[in-house]
Design an enzyme around this catalytic site. Structure first.
Site, PDB file in Angstrom:
ATOM      1  N   ASP A  61      13.633  -3.685  -4.981  1.00 21.12           N
ATOM      2  CA  ASP A  61      13.384  -2.509  -4.149  1.00 21.12           C
ATOM      3  C   ASP A  61      14.677  -2.241  -3.373  1.00 21.12           C
ATOM      4  OD1 ASP A  61      12.723  -0.709  -2.135  1.00 21.12           O
ATOM      5  OD2 ASP A  61      10.727  -1.555  -1.797  1.00 21.12           O
ATOM      6  N   LYS A 116      12.613   8.208   1.368  1.00 17.54           N
ATOM      7  CA  LYS A 116      13.517   7.762   2.417  1.00 17.54           C
ATOM      8  C   LYS A 116      14.918   8.347   2.225  1.00 17.54           C
ATOM      9  CE  LYS A 116       9.913   5.187   3.530  1.00 17.54           C
ATOM     10  NZ  LYS A 116       8.975   5.146   2.399  1.00 17.54           N
ATOM     11  N   TYR A 170       7.750  -4.793   2.564  1.00 14.82           N
ATOM     12  CA  TYR A 170       7.000  -3.647   3.073  1.00 14.82           C
ATOM     13  C   TYR A 170       5.499  -3.918   3.006  1.00 14.82           C
ATOM     14  CZ  TYR A 170       4.899   1.020   2.900  1.00 14.82           C
ATOM     15  OH  TYR A 170       4.101   2.115   3.098  1.00 14.82           O
ATOM     16  N   ARG A 216       2.703  16.714 -17.134  1.00  7.60           N
ATOM     17  CA  ARG A 216       2.488  15.323 -16.746  1.00  7.60           C
ATOM     18  C   ARG A 216       3.428  14.420 -17.554  1.00  7.60           C
ATOM     19  NH1 ARG A 216      -2.137  14.162 -18.885  1.00  7.60           N
ATOM     20  NH2 ARG A 216      -1.199  12.900 -20.532  1.00  7.60           N
TER      21      ARG A 216
END
Length: 381
Positions: free
Chosen positions: A172, A197, A100, A48
């Site tokens: 972004d 993406k 978004y 982690r």
């Protein structure tokens, strides 16, 4: 050695695997790491906190964005979540109003109740942003091009405002990718991608990344990444790292096809508006030319009459364009924002930004352009 972008996508931040000289970083599918004595390890204790495959991806992301530090998360929204966790109750965020739907939902439905105030502002004219800055403002959050209206926001102008008022500027960069635009070079503090993406590029992985230059900021984000634990696994890290290695050649074809589709739609008798930053009459086209290498393959358009049913018929008739959520894969996708990606945004709010009932968003892939045009022709009629 100083590398240009196309070389960075393949070699940037990368080293041969020290165990056997593997050219591609191995998938370290392990939870924990042996220690010779408490604290006696080789830089990895628990996956982690840190994993060699994830570290290779993070180094690659930092390299292609011209940053010094990268962080990888389980999704793009997990990456955004980490950025907002830099804030405290009472802090305020100025965000672009065309963004978004998932980002809007995270801001308004999750973080608003923890005492963080969000102002959703039209940022096409950067000079208006300062009107919303006050003593509690801590962060500017923007997308450019925006989703789904393809609005262009002047990153340099936003950086000047953020420096003047001692704010963080986060961009972004999902739609543009670092192939087209590098926000850190334009003055941003944080760049974020839904690596699901274009960075991954093959619609087979969900992942998010951040890149920064400043060490103090990086240390805060690494702490949040580890403490909150929304990390990606080694298999997903490997897939995105592999995707990055072909980013430059994919984006070149995406842009070529995107231009051809935009130009075709702009001359179609049944199409009212086409939103693509490459058109000279597109708002802030001049800024796009300044801060982007090309204009990308994300296109939105509306039909004449703005009829919901007409738009639905078009997306249902498409054969090569797949009706699906997401974007940025090698395959062409079509979406209907009002009922899909932006369904979480109230109708009144989304229509203020142009997300009307007939708006269709295309993610133009890398197929043969003649086939893509033929598909649009038969679907639109």
């Amino acid at each position: 050695m100083k590398m240009k972008f196309n070389t960075k996508t393949i070699h940037g931040g990368q080293k041969l695997d020290p165990a056997y000289g593997a050219v591609m970083p191995p998938i370290y599918q392990t939870t924990t790491y042996a220690q010779s004595t408490p604290g006696g390890h080789k830089g990895f204790e628990y996956s982690r906190s840190k994993n060699p495959t994830r570290s290779a991806l993070e180094n690659a992301v930092a390299s292609i964005e011209n940053g010094n530090y990268g962080m990888a998360f389980g999704s793009g929204l997990a990456a955004i979540d980490a950025v907002i966790k830099l804030l405290e109750p009472g802090d305020e965020v100025i965000s672009s109003n065309d963004l978004y739907g998932g980002s809007y939902r995270l801001f308004t439905s999750i973080f608003k109740k923890f005492g963080i105030t969000f102002h959703f502002v039209d940022m096409k004219n950067a000079n208006t942003i300062e009107n919303y800055v006050n003593a509690n403002t801590k962060l500017l959050w923007l997308e450019t091009p925006t989703n789904p209206m393809m609005n262009i926001i002047d990153i340099k102008a936003c950086a000047a405002i953020s420096k003047k008022h001692n704010l963080l500027l986060a961009v972004d960069n999902t739609f543009a990718t670092p192939y087209l635009q590098q926000p850190l070079e334009l003055g941003a503090d944080i760049v974020m991608h839904s690596a699901t993406k274009y960075l991954g590029g093959h619609s087979d992985v969900v992942l998010g990344v951040l890149a920064v230059k400043d060490k103090e900021l990086a240390d805060k984000l690494y702490f949040i990444q580890n403490a909150s634990g929304a990390v990606c696994g080694p298999q997903d890290s490997f897939l995105v790292l592999r995707g990055i290695k072909t980013l430059h050649i994919r984006m070149q074809r995406h842009c070529e096809n995107g231009r051809a589709v935009a130009e075709y739609l702009s001359t179609h008798a049944k199409i009212e508006n086409v939103y693509w930053p490459g058109f000279e009459n597109h708002p802030n086209h001049v800024i796009a030319k300044t801060q982007m290498k090309d204009f990308g393959a994300m296109i939105s358009f509306t039909t004449k009459g703005n009829n919901y049913e007409d738009a639905i018929k078009i997306v249902e008739k498409l054969k090569i364009f797949t009706l699906a959520e997401s974007l940025g894969g090698v395959e062409s996708l079509a979406g209907h924002p009002a009922s899909m990606t932006h369904a979480s945004v109230p109708k009144e709010e989304r229509e203020k930004t142009g997300v009307v009932d007939s708006l269709i968003r295309l993610s133009v892939g890398i197929e043969d352009i003649d086939d893509l045009i033929a598909d649009l022709k038969q679907a639109i009629g």
